[in-house]
Scaffold this active site. Structure first.
Site: not given
Length: 276
Positions: A97, A199, A254
């Site tokens: 990730d 982010y 994921h």
């Protein structure tokens, strides 16, 4: 153990023979170094020494307040500084990730520090940029990022009702106890904001600055990944100049290190050349 690097203190899980070839394991959002706990036994059995840090923002004593402190160059510099502090000249690097993005950046900018790269779930940033520009499906898959970049609102949504939304996001990692293992630390004051700052600090310029990767590389992608589609996964090969392998895990979500630790460990061992 605690490791001092760049004026910060990182929590690092270590294991395996002290004289084994080193492996740096970089976790993703919203997890921590414990996401590798089901992967490392096979690596240790093959003679590898592992280091799994809780990265910037996840280690309580490595949690600067400014958003810009979480830009990709800072995260990559942390990884290199951790290797320095551990006395490791070069390591096999594995990332999942967001940890994958850091691993791509380290391998591209400091290839002398990376023996091999195993990137899990998230492809080279340029491959992601290609998919976002050309694939409407990938745009939809990545739409959650808009919420994560909103200070205050993202925390409110994810932490409401004892972090119900965050727990739902983590649903693929396993049972309720495993979900709680990752969700509960994010409920500590400032923890989720620091994790979301990855982010919020993300920029196209920083991602575009990640160049081709010259080291032997494996990219591990799973067909049920909700965040990354096939267009991005298959575009990855164009950004590796070293020996490259795409490993697809059918039917896996994921959360590969949690859901498929055995196949992932086998891939890592094959890439590092230490499979037995």
């Amino acid at each position: 153990m605690q490791v001092e690097a760049r004026g910060l203190t990182f929590e690092v899980r270590t294991g395996g023979p002290a004289d084994g070839e080193p492996v740096l394991l970089l976790h993703g959002f919203p997890q921590h170094g414990g996401e590798w706990d089901e992967v490392t036994p096979a690596l240790h059995a093959a003679g590898l020494r592992t280091y799994a840090p809780d990265q910037r923002g996840y280690s309580p004593l490595a949690r600067p307040g400014a958003v810009e402190a979480y830009r990709l160059p800072e995260l990559v510099a942390d990884a290199a500084a951790l290797l320095d502090a551990l006395g490791v000249d070069a390591a096999h690097v594995v990332g999942h990730d967001w940890g994958s993005i850091v691993a791509w950046g380290l391998a591209a900018s400091h290839p002398d520090r990376v023996r091999t790269l195993t990137a899990v779930s998230v492809p080279h940033p340029a491959a992601m940029a290609h998919a976002l520009a050309t694939d409407t499906e990938q745009k939809a898959r990545s739409s959650y990022i808009a919420l994560f970049r909103k200070p205050g609102k993202a925390e409110k949504v994810l932490l409401a009702l004892r972090a119900a939304a965050l727990r739902k996001l983590l649903g693929g990692v396993g049972d309720a106890a495993r979900v709680a293992r990752y969700a509960e630390p994010m409920r500590e004051p400032g923890a989720l904001t620091a994790a979301l700052n990855w982010y919020r600090a993300m920029s196209r310029a920083d991602l575009a600055a990640v160049g081709p990767v010259p080291v032997p590389t494996a990219f591990v992608w799973s067909s049920r990944d909700i965040a990354i589609g096939r267009t991005a996964a298959e575009a990855c090969a164009a950004h590796v100049t070293g020996d490259y392998r795409l490993v697809e895990l059918p039917g896996v979500s994921h959360w590969i290190p949690d859901e498929a630790p055995g196949p992932l460990a086998e891939t890592i061992l094959a890439r590092t050349g230490t499979a037995r």
